[in-house]
Enzyme design. Structure first.
Site, PDB file in Angstrom:
ATOM      1  N   ARG A 182       0.719  -1.183   0.243  1.00 27.45           N
ATOM      2  CA  ARG A 182       0.090   0.019  -0.172  1.00 27.45           C
ATOM      3  C   ARG A 182       0.897   1.339  -0.034  1.00 27.45           C
ATOM      4  NH1 ARG A 182      -4.968   2.329  -1.165  1.00 27.45           N
ATOM      5  NH2 ARG A 182      -6.024   2.931   0.727  1.00 27.45           N
ATOM      6  N   THR A 224     -10.100   0.618  -8.969  1.00 32.01           N
ATOM      7  CA  THR A 224      -9.067  -0.484  -8.717  1.00 32.01           C
ATOM      8  C   THR A 224      -9.037  -1.508  -9.700  1.00 32.01           C
ATOM      9  OG1 THR A 224      -9.581   0.007  -6.345  1.00 32.01           O
ATOM     10  CG2 THR A 224      -8.527  -1.800  -6.664  1.00 32.01           C
ATOM     11  N   THR A 257      -4.224  -0.708  -6.934  1.00 30.14           N
ATOM     12  CA  THR A 257      -5.081   0.486  -7.307  1.00 30.14           C
ATOM     13  C   THR A 257      -4.332   1.701  -7.318  1.00 30.14           C
ATOM     14  OG1 THR A 257      -7.004   1.750  -6.350  1.00 30.14           O
ATOM     15  CG2 THR A 257      -5.406   1.075  -4.794  1.00 30.14           C
ATOM     16  N   ASN A 309      -6.341   4.302  -6.772  1.00 27.65           N
ATOM     17  CA  ASN A 309      -7.590   4.787  -6.118  1.00 27.65           C
ATOM     18  C   ASN A 309      -8.709   5.147  -7.121  1.00 27.65           C
ATOM     19  OD1 ASN A 309      -9.144   5.385  -3.865  1.00 27.65           O
ATOM     20  ND2 ASN A 309      -8.558   7.679  -3.789  1.00 27.65           N
ATOM     21  N   ASP A 344      -7.765   8.374   0.698  1.00 29.72           N
ATOM     22  CA  ASP A 344      -8.475   7.379   1.456  1.00 29.72           C
ATOM     23  C   ASP A 344      -8.077   7.409   2.969  1.00 29.72           C
ATOM     24  OD1 ASP A 344      -9.420   5.733  -0.384  1.00 29.72           O
ATOM     25  OD2 ASP A 344      -7.889   4.174  -0.661  1.00 29.72           O
ATOM     26  N   SER A 387      -7.763   0.840   3.457  1.00 30.29           N
ATOM     27  CA  SER A 387      -8.080   0.441   2.165  1.00 30.29           C
ATOM     28  C   SER A 387      -9.467  -0.536   2.452  1.00 30.29           C
ATOM     29  CB  SER A 387      -6.995  -0.279   1.273  1.00 30.29           C
ATOM     30  OG  SER A 387      -7.545  -0.964   0.178  1.00 30.29           O
ATOM     31  N   GLY A 429     -13.576  -1.748  -6.811  1.00 27.71           N
ATOM     32  CA  GLY A 429     -15.018  -1.108  -6.506  1.00 27.71           C
ATOM     33  C   GLY A 429     -14.946  -0.099  -5.545  1.00 27.71           C
TER      34      GLY A 429
END
Length: 598
Positions: A130, A408, A426, A428, A450, A479, A500
């Site tokens: 991430r 994503t 992703t 985002n 996020d 996330s 999604g």
């Protein structure tokens, strides 16, 4: 109410939940079990043309391997790697780099993601790559002097929206630990695609046309992803990305150094300086993906392996499954009023917990064990009753003693030995921050959105965060990504995941139940219409046709707000292992997702 039903209720939730209910109504439909489709229970009702599917798509099967990704070319890249003797990790890494070329809306080297891996011996691993907040990020960086969100400076657009990318470091770590083929071999397909070009699908052409205004706004001196004239992209036209090919070749030759140091790093930092971004060389030097312990739990006789924080997906998915496990979902039927009601009420409570408790475990004390504790879940369920919808305004994150108070892409892989990989990655938002690194040819993420930009204020997906997910330097943002692997009797059964945004968790939840409870094939489970509830705002959105009119009437009579939407929910790419060991691929019919088996 008869005594038999009272006894059933008294032991519901495995004896853990005191259910205050009235007799639930079943959907007034006839369940039929077609002989030809592996026992899937399909409803019939007042509309003889009604179908539970978004559309029907044929399953894909393979004996030696299965690759599913959001673009047909990327799926074929992964399959070719398997055929060359690579394993699931090799295929996953090669596919991810290919997606950075063929699917710029979400495939990336300027973003990050999560990987869940189960090897052929049943050992499980998760890798967190991430993005991280830059060192110069601060809690109130998007707020003005009155602690209000600054006008004209969104956390999802432009240079200041980007966190430090993690994809390249993460994919290199995964390959170094578990890959079989050479790094050069797994990178070559992506380089070839960038240099020689890829044919645009109708969806990719439409996406590039739609994002043109933003690309011009945030890249006024560049022409990346744009035609040289004013014409629009068309299906079948060739997109060539020479600068991206150069960047990928540096990664091929130097590994992570080819991205986080040297020429590419200089180009990235120059781009940040040009647009007011805050990523520095120190941020790039200090970025490292983290191997974390998987979140593991059970649903009846199935073992669920998923991603831990800073993904909220694993904990949320297991909470959802534990809430609905005691109920006879198969008997009630797919999307009956009773089945739908317990699923919505579970989602309401889980998203409230997500808001209150979940964040980067390196910065916040995440009560993972407590959130999955049976007694805790029992207390969370005490105010549920079939007679009336729970009001989200009175549902808060649960109390735990000792603690302070959506673009994503997903891919699934299995090789002939049974090694399985579930990856969700992703930028985002679609096309990330809309910033392209000049000279390097890749899009940057907009993951800073996020974070809880201001605790209690929704992000672009409507998700509300709290202190656990407040911005801090070097912190990973929370996330919803939920890459998941499922076992049955100690053997691989399913590989699940989807893009999604906030709907990721509920989409994985529903597809899991479609197979485990409603006996759908994997392709049927993926094609089935979906719905979503996330606590706030207090409403359920659903794909048009997901419920019969009678079910909608009954749910609304109990106080549920249900709104049909034309936009799709999730794009699941999943694999099911059949009893004879054959892999069935379920690639979502909602987009370009493609399964390739051999």
């Amino acid at each position: 109410m008869n005594s038999k039903y009272l006894l059933t209720l008294s032991i519901c939730f495995l004896g853990l939940v005191a259910c205050k209910t009235t007799q639930p109504n079943s959907q007034n439909t006839t369940l039929q079990k077609p002989a030809e489709n592996q026992g899937f229970y399909q409803f019939t009702n007042e509309d003889p043309n009604a179908s539970p599917f978004f559309a029907k798509k044929a399953s894909v099967y393979g004996k030696n391997g299965m690759i599913i990704a959001t673009h047909p070319v990327a799926s074929q890249v992964g399959a070719d790697i398997l055929k060359q003797g690579g394993n699931a990790i090799d295929a996953a890494v090669s596919t991810q780099f290919a997606l950075a070329v063929v699917h710029p809306a979400a495939g990336n080297i300027g973003g990050g993601g999560f990987l869940v891996y189960r090897d052929k011996n049943g050992q499980s691993y998760t890798l967190d790559y991430r993005e991280k907040a830059p060192e110069n990020a601060s809690r109130d960086m998007y707020l003005d002097e009155n602690k209000n969100i600054k006008a004209g400076q969104p956390s999802w657009l432009g240079h200041l929206a980007s966190g430090t990318p993690g994809s390249v470091d993460g994919l290199e770590q995964a390959h170094k630990r578990f890959g079989k083929l050479s790094w050069k071999q797994v990178l070559q397909p992506a380089i070839d695609l960038a240099e020689n070009g890829v044919k645009l699908t109708a969806r990719e052409a439409r996406g590039l046309n739609n994002v043109k205004a933003d690309l011009l706004k945030y890249n006024p001196t560049k022409t990346y992803f744009m035609k040289t004239d004013t014409a629009k992209w068309k299906e079948g036209e060739i997109l060539i990305q020479k600068d991206l090919a150069k960047t990928l070749r540096l990664i091929q030759e130097q590994g992570r150094k080819g991205f986080y140091e040297g020429e590419t790093a200089k180009l990235l930092l120059a781009e940040m300086k040009r647009g007011g971004g805050i990523i520095t060389q120190k941020d790039l030097d200090n970025y490292h993906a983290v191997w974390r312990e998987a979140v593991i739990g059970n649903y009846k006789n199935l073992k669920v392996i998923s991603m831990p924080p800073p993904s909220s997906g694993g904990i949320a998915l297991l909470q959802l499954l534990k809430f609905v496990e005691p109920y006879p979902l198969q008997k009630w039927g797919w999307h009956s009023d009773s089945t739908t009601q317990v699923m919505i009420e579970a989602e309401r409570r889980v998203y409230a917990d997500r808001s209150k408790w979940l964040g980067d475990p390196d910065f916040a004390k995440v009560p993972q064990k407590e959130l999955l504790d049976a007694e805790y879940l029992k207390k969370r369920w005490q105010d549920f009753q079939f007679a009336q919808a729970t009001d989200s305004k009175i549902v808060k994150g649960g109390d735990i003693i000792g603690y302070e108070s959506p673009e994503t892409t997903h891919s699934s892989f299995v090789d002939k030995e049974g090694n399985a990989v579930s990856i969700t990655t992703t930028l985002n938002g679609s096309y990330g921050s809309k910033v392209v690194v000049d000279g390097a040819g890749f899009l940057m993420n907009d993951e800073m959105d996020d974070f809880s930009i201001k605790p209690g204020v929704p992000n672009v997906y409507g998700l509300i965060g709290n202190e656990a997910n407040a911005i801090a330097a070097n912190k990973r943002m929370l996330s919803s990504m939920t890459p998941t692997i499922v076992e049955k009797d100690g053997k691989l059964m399913m590989v699940l995941g989807t893009p999604g945004g906030s709907t990721i968790i509920t989409s994985v939840f529903q597809v899991f139940l479609n197979v485990a409870e409603h006996q759908m094939s994997m392709q049927q489970a993926v094609d089935a219409l979906r719905f979503h509830h996330q606590w706030m705002p207090d409403r359920t959105t659903f794909e048009e046709g997901a419920f019969t009119e009678k079910t909608l009437i009954r749910m609304r009579e109990r106080g549920y707000k249900l709104d049909s939407q034309k936009n799709t929910i999730g794009r699941m790419d999943c694999i099911l292992v059949l009893p004879d060991g054959t892999y069935e691929g379920g690639a979502d019919v909602r987009a370009d997702d493609t399964a390739v088996g051999y």
